[in-house]
Design a protein around this motif. Structure first.
Motif, PDB file in Angstrom:
ATOM      1  N   ASN A 133       7.248  -7.144   6.507  1.00 24.61           N
ATOM      2  CA  ASN A 133       5.947  -6.614   6.916  1.00 24.61           C
ATOM      3  C   ASN A 133       4.830  -7.427   6.279  1.00 24.61           C
ATOM      4  O   ASN A 133       4.779  -7.582   5.054  1.00 24.61           O
ATOM      5  N   GLU A 134       3.945  -7.906   7.112  1.00 23.63           N
ATOM      6  CA  GLU A 134       2.718  -8.590   6.679  1.00 23.63           C
ATOM      7  C   GLU A 134       2.922  -9.639   5.601  1.00 23.63           C
ATOM      8  O   GLU A 134       2.211  -9.651   4.591  1.00 23.63           O
ATOM      9  N   ASP A 178       0.812  -1.219   0.000  1.00 30.36           N
ATOM     10  CA  ASP A 178       0.000   0.000   0.000  1.00 30.36           C
ATOM     11  C   ASP A 178       0.849   1.273   0.000  1.00 30.36           C
ATOM     12  O   ASP A 178       0.736   2.107   0.886  1.00 30.36           O
ATOM     13  N   ASN A 198      -3.061   7.271   0.829  1.00 31.69           N
ATOM     14  CA  ASN A 198      -3.433   6.800   2.161  1.00 31.69           C
ATOM     15  C   ASN A 198      -3.421   8.002   3.100  1.00 31.69           C
ATOM     16  O   ASN A 198      -2.440   8.733   3.181  1.00 31.69           O
ATOM     17  N   LYS A 214      -3.939   8.051   6.489  1.00 27.30           N
ATOM     18  CA  LYS A 214      -3.902   7.693   7.914  1.00 27.30           C
ATOM     19  C   LYS A 214      -2.880   8.505   8.688  1.00 27.30           C
ATOM     20  O   LYS A 214      -2.666   8.262   9.878  1.00 27.30           O
ATOM     21  N   ASN A 254      -0.080  -5.865  13.411  1.00 27.01           N
ATOM     22  CA  ASN A 254      -0.827  -4.726  12.867  1.00 27.01           C
ATOM     23  C   ASN A 254      -2.305  -5.069  12.919  1.00 27.01           C
ATOM     24  O   ASN A 254      -2.688  -6.187  12.543  1.00 27.01           O
ATOM     25  N   GLU A 310       0.993  -1.276  14.014  1.00 25.59           N
ATOM     26  CA  GLU A 310       0.131  -0.431  13.182  1.00 25.59           C
ATOM     27  C   GLU A 310      -1.283  -0.471  13.718  1.00 25.59           C
ATOM     28  O   GLU A 310      -1.799  -1.550  14.043  1.00 25.59           O
ATOM     29  N   TRP A 340      -0.192   4.106  12.728  1.00 25.16           N
ATOM     30  CA  TRP A 340      -0.031   4.177  11.268  1.00 25.16           C
ATOM     31  C   TRP A 340      -0.833   5.365  10.794  1.00 25.16           C
ATOM     32  O   TRP A 340      -2.031   5.347  10.972  1.00 25.16           O
ATOM     33  N   ARG A 347      -8.646   4.698  -1.871  1.00 23.34           N
ATOM     34  CA  ARG A 347      -7.663   5.703  -1.478  1.00 23.34           C
ATOM     35  C   ARG A 347      -7.984   7.037  -2.139  1.00 23.34           C
ATOM     36  O   ARG A 347      -8.013   7.113  -3.364  1.00 23.34           O
ATOM     37  N   HIS A 381       8.352   0.528   4.689  1.00 22.95           N
ATOM     38  CA  HIS A 381       8.515  -0.919   4.595  1.00 22.95           C
ATOM     39  C   HIS A 381       9.785  -1.270   3.827  1.00 22.95           C
ATOM     40  O   HIS A 381       9.788  -2.164   2.987  1.00 22.95           O
ATOM     41  N   PHE A 403       0.401   9.579   2.630  1.00 22.80           N
ATOM     42  CA  PHE A 403       1.360   9.200   1.580  1.00 22.80           C
ATOM     43  C   PHE A 403       0.639   8.674   0.355  1.00 22.80           C
ATOM     44  O   PHE A 403      -0.517   8.266   0.422  1.00 22.80           O
TER      45      PHE A 403
HETATM   46  C1  GCB Z   1      -1.213  -2.311   6.584  1.00 20.55           C
HETATM   47  C2  GCB Z   1       0.093  -2.162   5.883  1.00 20.55           C
HETATM   48  C3  GCB Z   1       0.372  -0.729   5.486  1.00 20.55           C
HETATM   49  C4  GCB Z   1      -0.898  -0.096   4.943  1.00 20.55           C
HETATM   50  C5  GCB Z   1      -1.953  -0.099   6.025  1.00 20.55           C
HETATM   51  C6  GCB Z   1      -3.279   0.508   5.542  1.00 20.55           C
HETATM   52  O1  GCB Z   1      -1.464  -3.246   7.277  1.00 20.55           O
HETATM   53  O2  GCB Z   1       1.176  -2.682   6.614  1.00 20.55           O
HETATM   54  O3  GCB Z   1       1.385  -0.734   4.527  1.00 20.55           O
HETATM   55  O4  GCB Z   1      -0.680   1.210   4.458  1.00 20.55           O
HETATM   56  O5  GCB Z   1      -2.197  -1.399   6.414  1.00 20.55           O
HETATM   57  O6  GCB Z   1      -3.491   1.694   5.761  1.00 20.55           O
HETATM   58  O7  GCB Z   1      -4.047  -0.215   4.944  1.00 20.55           O
END
Ligand code: GCB
Length: 601
Positions: free
Chosen positions: A417-418, A177, A572, A574, A469, A507, A555, A568, A355, A560
């Motif tokens: 990550n994930e 993402d 994003n 957040k 997360n 996160e 997060w 989106r 990441h 970004f």
């Molecule tokens: C997650 C990911 C991150 C994403 C976030 C989201 O779990 O690790 O890269 O940006 O969720 O906002 O969906």
């Protein structure tokens, strides 16, 4: 392939550093024949002299995607070409070795100097270098050409997939993402070393006891090392020598050391010494000299806690991105300094380089200011586990650890990550990945940042610290903030019960459009983000009483850019800061909490 060290280019009595940043030429091959640059040997001529090729200007460092108004450049999949000319001064012909070092090219690069291939590198966000002495023309104009490929496939780190649209255009798919920015995104340096030179340095704190610190170090010298001796001096901030040795490896004892402490844990956080290595010839004359900033600190951990200098630490910060308007992931000093100002203003003591590895210049500031770093390699959302991928994943970790091993700020290695650890292949794969990290560095704990259900995850048996997360109140139970705290507590406890290790929430959060207000709070509004944070804070406070919960990371630090999708809105959102680094209401809210936590140390 360069097998030696990857020390950052620093000037000294024996070394000169020249920047090759600036405006380069840039060209995108015709989509009908993406390999035309190789077929027509573009690396042998100035790009501007290639018949019918449209050449534009492109800044370095920068991602190339958002610099122009042309969507074909933004969304291009495959090779692009850069070149520029530069001079090598006449008097440099007496200098014995000349090197070129890229801070990073995303994703893969080939580099030619005056038409000679001097290096190839795969995996973005990591530095690479090569000696180029024999290909240079002294006192004359030289040319450097870079072919850069952003294609992500099943065997790249991170993974992706390329599909062909109806009109034949290639499209890059990826599940992670953040926007797949590409190009020469970090500084490029040409620098000199003597023929016999300091290739690498490793220094770490073995122990700090009764006002004495014991450091172990190793200086590796390449060239004709036989006739040289190595003089080591450790200098404090006043340039007073506090320890020294005449051996290229061994231990140093520092009396009454000034320890490296995290931000907010000490009145003078981020204290750095200078580890000075001088190579001397038979006559005692200086051959080479390199000075490395180091911090004296220990990291230890148990199944419930993490300690810096034997003091338990509670981590509070965020996941971040290298991301900004126009320059994408390109290194930008004003942005980096603004970010650190905001990190300190909000009272964070840590962040994760989600990441992928961040620029060395960014890491330097973390060392200097005492911001603790969870250092993540570029593996994100891995879906298919293969032997070829494993080899590259290990390479990314070797290169990362080689680059960051001496940094006091780096306190945890994050292997991924994930990843899709619900698949059985993941278990053995990650055992090998974690074993690999341990074979390179046992002084720091490891983690894998998980998003799967705790019941299906097996790979976390191998790590030292559990990271998870979870988007309660966002991807699950949106709108139902009153049940979030209990869900967070239940899950954190389940991770600890299953693996018996310290737990970090890496996160949590929700997208928020700055300026959107609703009372009572409603999803996407500033009020909703504030309430979502509050419900997590309730859980964190109770979890801390349990004794195994060691960190909270929201997060994200800032909004970004992502790939284009209907979930989106302009990327994003957040962030607690906007993409232009202004606070949302949540930033003020988080600031009260983080400064409050600092008061409890
Ligand atoms: C997650 C990911 C991150 C994403 C976030 C989201 O779990 O690790 O890269 O940006 O969720 O906002 O969906």
């Amino acid at each position: 392939i360069h097998r030696g060290g990857i020390l950052f280019p620093r000037e000294s009595e024996t070394r000169q550093v020249v920047s090759l940043d600036g405006i380069w030429n840039f060209a995108v091959p015709d989509t009908n024949n993406p390999l035309m640059g190789f077929q027509h040997h573009w690396y042998k001529t100035d790009l501007r002299e290639v018949p019918k090729l449209e050449v534009i200007q492109m800044p370095v460092p920068a991602s190339y995607n958002d610099v122009t108004t042309n969507w074909k450049i933004r969304d291009h999949v495959g090779l692009v070409w850069y070149d520029r000319t530069f001079y090598v001064p006449r008097h440099w012909s007496d200098v014995e070795r000349i090197w070129v070092r890229f801070g990073s090219v995303s994703y893969a690069a080939q580099v030619w100097v005056n038409g000679h291939l001097v290096m190839s590198h795969e995996i973005g966000h990591l530095p690479f270098l090569s000696e180029v002495t024999q290909y240079l023309k002294f006192g004359k104009e030289n040319r450097m050409t870079v072919a850069c490929d952003n294609t992500l496939l099943a065997d790249t780190v991170p993974q992706g997939r390329v599909s062909e649209l109806e009109n034949g255009r290639l499209h890059q798919d990826y599940t992670f993402d953040f926007f797949n920015y590409a190009g020469i995104d970090r500084p490029v340096y040409m620098y000199t070393t003597p023929k016999t030179y300091i290739d690498d340095i490793t220094v770490f704190t073995i122990d700090v006891r009764e006002s004495q610190a014991l450091l172990q170090y190793n200086v590796s010298v390449l060239g004709d090392a036989g006739n040289t001796t190595c003089r080591i001096s450790l200098l404090d901030k006043n340039k007073t020598v506090v320890a020294g040795s005449e051996e290229s490896f061994g231990t140093l004892t520092v009396e009454h050391p000034r320890l490296w402490w995290p931000y907010l844990m000490h009145p003078e956080p981020g204290y750095l010494y200078s580890f000075q290595a001088e190579l001397l010839d038979d006559n005692g004359d200086l051959v080479d000299k390199y000075t490395l900033p180091i911090g004296i600190r220990t990291i230890t951990w148990t199944n419930t806690s993490l300690y810096i200098n034997k003091q338990p630490v509670y981590l509070h910060g965020f996941g971040r991105h290298e991301d900004s308007d126009i320059r994408g992931k390109g290194f930008d000093a004003p942005l980096v300094l603004r970010d650190y100002d905001l990190i300190q203003w909000v009272g964070a003591n840590a962040y994760r380089t989600s990441h992928y590895p961040y620029a060395e210049e960014i890491m330097d500031l973390a060392d200097q200011r005492g911001i603790m770093i969870i250092d993540e390699c570029p593996s994100v959302n891995t879906e298919f586990f293969s032997d070829t991928l494993l080899v590259k994943h290990k390479v990314s970790l070797s290169e990362l650890i080689k680059r960051d091993k001496n940094r006091p700020a780096v306190i945890i290695w994050s292997a991924s990550n994930e990843p899709r650890t619900q698949y059985s292949a993941a278990k053995n794969y990650f055992k090998k990945v974690i074993d690999h990290i341990k074979s390179l560095d046992v002084s720091r704990p490891t983690t894998i940042v998980e998003a799967q259900n705790v019941n299906v995850v097996e790979s976390s048996y191998y790590v030292d610290i559990i990271s998870f997360n979870r988007y309660n109140g966002w991807y699950q139970n949106e709108g139902n903030l009153d049940i979030v705290a209990s869900l967070v507590m239940k899950e954190a406890k389940a991770w600890h019960e299953k693996f018996n290790k310290p737990v970090i929430m890496q996160e949590y959060g929700g997208d928020t459009l700055e300026g959107l207000h609703f009372a009572p709070s409603y999803i996407w509004s500033e009020e909703y983000q504030v309430s979502l944070l509050s419900s997590h804070f309730q859980a964190f406070d109770q979890l801390r009483e349990e004794g195994f919960f060691i960190g909270e990371f929201i997060w994200n630090f800032a909004d970004f850019k992502t790939a284009q999708t209907y979930t989106r809105v302009g990327g994003n959102k957040k962030g607690i800061f906007t993409r232009s680094r202004q606070p949302k209401a949540s930033a003020h809210h988080l600031r009260r909490r983080y400064w409050g936590l600092a008061q409890q140390y």
